[in-house]
Design a protein around this motif. Structure first.
Motif, PDB file in Angstrom:
ATOM      1  N   ASN A   8       0.822  -1.217   0.000  1.00 45.10           N
ATOM      2  CA  ASN A   8       0.000   0.000   0.000  1.00 45.10           C
ATOM      3  C   ASN A   8       0.855   1.266   0.000  1.00 45.10           C
ATOM      4  O   ASN A   8       0.404   2.339   0.391  1.00 45.10           O
TER       5      ASN A   8
ATOM      6  N   THR B 268       2.487 -11.272  -4.121  1.00 41.27           N
ATOM      7  CA  THR B 268       1.448 -10.831  -3.197  1.00 41.27           C
ATOM      8  C   THR B 268       0.800 -12.049  -2.550  1.00 41.27           C
ATOM      9  O   THR B 268       0.990 -13.178  -3.009  1.00 41.27           O
TER      10      THR B 268
ATOM     11  N   THR C  91      -5.109 -10.492  -1.369  1.00 39.52           N
ATOM     12  CA  THR C  91      -4.828  -9.182  -1.959  1.00 39.52           C
ATOM     13  C   THR C  91      -4.661  -9.286  -3.461  1.00 39.52           C
ATOM     14  O   THR C  91      -5.157  -8.448  -4.225  1.00 39.52           O
TER      15      THR C  91
END
Length: 344
Positions: free
Chosen positions: A182, A227, A231
Motif C-alpha cells: 500500500n 502478493t 490481496t
C-alpha cells in the motif's frame, strides 16, 4: 512426444470450444498428444480429426458451484480427477482445465502433489504491460487466489517461483521482483509485508526492487509481482472491473455521441482492435499453479478456442524449458541446506 491431459468438460463453452482449441494447438504443434477426459458422446461429436487425440470416457462432471475438496473426493470418475490422476501416474506431462477453479486447485494439490520444500503453491498469471515503449510486454503475478491466508515464507517462495517462470517462460534474464503493497516506502504495510520486504531485500540471488502500489500494477516496473492470494485476487479483479467499466463508457459515448462519434470510431477501429488484443484474457494463456510436481494450468471459464490454444502453447513452453525441474532442484537443495543430515 509430450502429452497433455485435458478436462474436456470444464468451462462455459465445453466441450465444443475446448476441443476446437485443442485441435488448433494439435495442428500447430506436431510434438504434442492430447488425452481428452469427458463424456464420450459429447466429446466425440466435437472432434473433427482424431489424429493425436485419445478420448478417455468419464461418467461424472464437477460443476462450477460444487465444494472443491468434497467434489474431488466424491467424484472419482470426473474429468478433472481423471486428468489430474493421469499426470500423477506419469501418463501425461501436464493438466489443463477451464472448469471449477477450486476443484482444479484441489486436484493439483491432492492428486498431482506439491514440490518438496514448497509450503504452498501459488496461482500464477501472466498479465500485460500496456506500454509500447517498454521492451517487456507482460509480467508474472502471484498469488492470484490459491491461498486466502499467507505466511512470510509463502511470499518469499513465490518470489523464486515467479523468478524461474519469468526466466524460462518469458525469457527475462534477471527478473525484477516487486512486492505489492500500500505504498512504495520500505516501512509500508502490515507486519506480514514488512517481514516479506526484509527477506526479499536480504536475498542476494533476487533482483528485488521494492514495493509496488496497486495503481502501478500494469506499469511495467517489475517482471514479477509477489502478493498474498487475498490481496492479489482483489487487486486483479479491481483492475479487470475498471477496464470493463472504461470500455462500457467508451461504447456508450460512441452509441450516443451522434454521427461524429461514430465516424471517429470507424477511423480508430484498428486502434481499438489493437488495444483489445493487448488487454484480452485469451492472449496470455491460463493461470498456473506453480509449486506442483507438474504443470497444472487453469484458464478462464468463459474461454473460447483461441484462449485454449494459447494456453496449450504456454504449457508447451513450460515443458520445453523444464521450469518445473528447475524449481524442484532449487527447493530440494534448500531443503538440504536448511535440514543437513548428521553426516553433513
Amino acid at each position: 512426444m509430450m502429452k497433455i491431459a485435458v478436462d474436456a468438460m470444464g468451462g462455459d463453452h465445453a466441450p465444443q470450444e475446448i476441443i476446437k482449441g485443442v485441435e488448433a494447438a494439435r495442428d500447430q504443434y506436431p510434438d504434442i498428444e492430447f488425452l481428452l477426459f469427458g463424456d464420450e458422446q459429447q466429446v466425440t461429436a466435437e472432434i473433427k480429426n482424431h489424429e493425436r487425440l485419445q478420448l478417455i470416457p468419464t461418467t461424472e462432471m464437477i460443476e462450477m458451484g460444487e465444494e472443491p475438496v468434497r467434489a474431488i473426493r466424491k467424484k472419482k470418475d470426473s474429468s478433472i480427477v481423471r486428468a489430474a490422476t493421469a499426470v500423477k501416474e506419469h501418463q501425461a506431462d501436464a493438466f489443463f482445465s477451464a472448469g471449477n477453479t477450486g476443484a482444479v486447485l484441489a486436484a493439483g494439490l491432492l492428486i498431482v502433489g506439491r514440490i518438496k520444500g514448497i509450503d504452498r503453491p501459488g496461482l500464477t498469471s501472466v498479465l500485460p504491460v500496456p506500454n509500447p515503449e517498454l521492451a517487456q510486454s507482460n509480467f508474472v503475478y502471484l498469488d492470484t487466489g490459491a491461498n486466502a491466508e499467507s505466511k512470510t515464507k509463502n511470499l518469499f517462495e513465490y518470489a523464486y517461483l515467479g523468478k524461474f517462470y519469468a526466466q524460462q517462460v518469458l525469457g527475462v534474464k534477471e527478473p525484477r521482483i516487486g512486492l505489492l503493497n500500500n505504498g512504495e516506502e520500505e516501512d509500508k504495510g502490515d507486519r506480514l509485508h514488512k517481514e516479506v520486504w526484509q527477506q526479499l531485500n536480504d536475498a542476494t540471488d533476487l533482483n528485488f526492487i521494492g514495493n509496488i502500489e496497486s495503481g502501478a500494477l500494469l506499469s511495467g516496473k517489475a517482471d514479477v509481482i509477489v502478493t498474498d492470494g487475498w490481496t492479489g485476487n482483489a487487486a486483479l479483479k479491481a483492475t479487470e472491473g475498471t477496464a470493463k467499466t472504461v470500455l462500457k463508457l467508451i461504447k456508450h459515448g460512441i452509441l450516443h455521441g451522434g454521427l461524429r462519434a461514430k465516424l471517429g470510431y470507424l477511423l480508430l477501429k484498428p486502434v481499438f482492435n489493437q488495444i483489445a488484443n493487448v488487454m484480452g484474457t485469451s492472449t496470455y494463456g491460463g493461470a498456473v499453479l506453480l509449486g506442483l510436481k507438474a504443470p497444472v494450468v487453469k484458464t478462464h471459464g468463459a474461454s473460447k478456442a483461441d484462449a485454449v490454444a494459447n494456453t496449450i502453447s504456454q504449457i508447451k513452453t513450460m515443458i520445453d524449458t523444464n521450469v518445473i525441474q528447475q524449481t524442484v532442484d532449487y527447493f530440494g537443495h534448500q531443503e538440504l541446506v536448511d535440514n543437513p543430515t548428521e553426516n553433513d
